[in-house]
Design an enzyme around this catalytic site. Structure first.
Site, PDB file in Angstrom:
ATOM      1  N   ALA A  69     -18.713 -53.836  -2.491  1.00 47.38           N
ATOM      2  CA  ALA A  69     -18.308 -52.448  -2.177  1.00 47.38           C
ATOM      3  C   ALA A  69     -18.696 -51.481  -3.386  1.00 47.38           C
ATOM      4  O   ALA A  69     -19.110 -50.361  -3.498  1.00 47.38           O
ATOM      5  CB  ALA A  69     -16.973 -52.096  -1.754  1.00 47.38           C
ATOM      6  N   THR A  70     -18.452 -51.943  -4.574  1.00 44.54           N
ATOM      7  CA  THR A  70     -18.929 -51.297  -5.815  1.00 44.54           C
ATOM      8  C   THR A  70     -20.302 -50.734  -5.784  1.00 44.54           C
ATOM      9  O   THR A  70     -20.449 -49.566  -6.062  1.00 44.54           O
ATOM     10  CB  THR A  70     -18.688 -52.205  -7.093  1.00 44.54           C
ATOM     11  N   ASN A 153      -5.385 -49.327  -3.125  1.00 46.53           N
ATOM     12  CA  ASN A 153      -5.500 -50.690  -3.405  1.00 46.53           C
ATOM     13  C   ASN A 153      -4.373 -50.819  -4.307  1.00 46.53           C
ATOM     14  O   ASN A 153      -3.875 -52.117  -4.314  1.00 46.53           O
ATOM     15  CB  ASN A 153      -6.774 -51.085  -4.067  1.00 46.53           C
ATOM     16  N   GLN A 181      -9.915 -51.284   1.377  1.00 46.82           N
ATOM     17  CA  GLN A 181      -8.267 -51.736   1.907  1.00 46.82           C
ATOM     18  C   GLN A 181      -8.145 -51.316   3.304  1.00 46.82           C
ATOM     19  O   GLN A 181      -6.998 -51.727   3.558  1.00 46.82           O
ATOM     20  CB  GLN A 181      -7.459 -51.345   0.846  1.00 46.82           C
ATOM     21  N   SER A 198     -16.094 -53.997   1.987  1.00 43.46           N
ATOM     22  CA  SER A 198     -16.280 -55.090   1.310  1.00 43.46           C
ATOM     23  C   SER A 198     -15.644 -56.419   2.072  1.00 43.46           C
ATOM     24  O   SER A 198     -14.693 -56.338   2.711  1.00 43.46           O
ATOM     25  CB  SER A 198     -15.459 -55.238   0.010  1.00 43.46           C
ATOM     26  N   THR A 236     -33.794 -59.636  -1.222  1.00 34.55           N
ATOM     27  CA  THR A 236     -33.635 -60.535  -0.234  1.00 34.55           C
ATOM     28  C   THR A 236     -32.131 -60.800   0.186  1.00 34.55           C
ATOM     29  O   THR A 236     -31.372 -60.903  -0.707  1.00 34.55           O
ATOM     30  CB  THR A 236     -34.152 -61.685  -0.586  1.00 34.55           C
ATOM     31  N   CYS A 319      -8.208 -55.094 -12.160  1.00 30.90           N
ATOM     32  CA  CYS A 319      -9.001 -54.777 -13.200  1.00 30.90           C
ATOM     33  C   CYS A 319      -8.185 -54.393 -14.270  1.00 30.90           C
ATOM     34  O   CYS A 319      -8.056 -54.472 -15.343  1.00 30.90           O
ATOM     35  CB  CYS A 319     -10.003 -53.325 -12.668  1.00 30.90           C
TER      36      CYS A 319
END
Ligand code: PLP
Length: 376
Positions: A69-70, A153, A181, A198, A236, A319
């Protein structure tokens, strides 16, 4: 081990692991090659894409798989700015976002500001919600993109995404929603033009995300090469990861209400179990109940985590916990430094039992009490 860190990541569903296995063990063909094996892999990727699109539930757009998702958020923000630049910057150079967004949005916006974009970071109210009047004052013909997450989040607080999208469109701008989320946990709010999700937050594998793009709102490519994903994102794709994401999305789609009801019961049980002295950070009404972010006056949260090694919970985002920096989300609510250091996040979901959650809450409360007594 009691796992209460569902916002950091979720356990892989057994159905997901089963569906992925053949694509790791024997079905190794490149989904972009024309052989029969390649075609089979491509078909599996397309089934997965449809499942993710169905779980998102919006019409008039397509999903492109990304590495996370980042990446999807970076692509949406940088690619939209780039597309506007290629069109000759029709005066729209401004991005609006919110102080409580994930670092994947905030840091990317800061980077874009360094490249000459104008950036407005809106504050939030003490309950973590944005002030729509404040947003309305900022929206004009200079705004290119508004980026707001649906479910936070760190504190679980929800934002009125459909209303924000409506206001954004009235100003002629595009809206990006970080729904990482939200997907699989609550119904996604309709309206945004770009939506990032994500797999590992919905019991799927890590290393795969997706960007849903309304037709016409596709950002310029960020990763150039073979153009595998709709001609917009090269590289790919991994059939195993796509199949895992698709299976997780199908399960989430089928179980949203069941999982939500379970989480709601857990929320009430946790509230009863942690006892007095704790304050909930953020709105108690506009929130996803699978997130309980609480603080206790006399507690050193980092010490609490160190004392209770067999319970997985966190200080806020994964994080923030790693960096030792105080949470920017809690600071945005107006919490003092000391209060941010005495806050913990409990995240629970599909596979959490009431017994383990209650036991964890009681042990956390007891450890907090022990700290208090020791420090007194
Ligand atoms: N946005 C939010 C709200 C998140 O919680 C996360 C993950 O922590 C991300 C974005 C980034 O997701 P990913 O791990 O797929 O890069």
């Amino acid at each position: 081990m009691i796992y209460l860190d569902y916002q950091a990541t979720t356990p892989v569903a057994p159905e997901v692991a089963d569906a992925m296995r053949p694509w790791i063990q024997s079905h190794f063909a490149n989904p972009h090659s024309p052989s029969r094996w390649g075609r089979e892999a491509e078909a599996a990727v397309e089934v997965a894409r449809k499942r993710v699109e169905k779980a998102i539930g919006f019409r008039g757009g397509n999903v492109a798989f990304t590495g996370s998702a980042t990446e999807a958020l970076n692509w949406a923000l940088k690619g939209t700015a780039e597309k506007e630049r290629e069109r000759g910057n029709r005066g729209r150079k401004r991005i609006i976002t919110v102080a409580t967004e994930h670092a994947a949005v905030l840091d990317t916006c800061e980077w874009l500001a360094g490249q000459g974009m104008d950036l407005t970071v809106l504050p939030v109210e003490p309950d973590g919600r944005i002030d729509l009047d404040g947003l309305a004052r900022e929206l004009d013909e200079r705004v290119l993109l508004v980026a707001v997450m649906q479910v936070n989040n760190e504190i679980g607080v929800t934002q009125p995404i459909s209303e924000i999208a409506r206001m954004t469109h009235e100003a002629g701008a595009l809206m990006l929603c970080d729904a990482v989320q939200a997907l699989g946990h609550v119904e996604l709010c309709s309206g945004p033009d770009l939506v990032a999700v994500s797999a590992h937050k919905i019991h799927g594998p890590k290393g795969i995300g997706a960007l849903w793009m309304r037709k016409g709102a596709e950002p310029a490519p960020l990763i150039h090469g073979g153009g595998q994903e709709l001609g917009l994102r090269s590289g790919t794709v991994s059939p195993a990861l796509c199949v895992g994401f698709g299976t997780a999305a199908k399960l989430a789609d089928e179980r949203t209400t069941r999982d939500y009801d379970h989480v709601q019961e857990l929320w009430h049980a946790a509230q009863r179990a942690h006892g007095p002295g704790w304050t909930i950070n953020g709105s108690t009404t506009h929130r996803y109940p699978g997130n309980l972010n609480i603080r206790h006056e006399h507690v050193d949260a980092a010490r609490l985590i160190a004392d209770l090694r067999d319970i997985a919970f966190s200080l806020g985002s994964a994080c923030a916990s790693g960096s030792g920096r105080p949470s920017h989300v809690l600071q945005a609510l107006g919490l003092k430094y000391r209060q941010t250091r005495s806050s913990i996040r409990l995240g629970f979901g599909r596979y959490t039992t009431e017994e383990e959650l209650v036991e964890a809450c009681r042990r956390i409360a007891a450890a907090a009490h022990a700290q208090e007594t020791l420090d007194a």
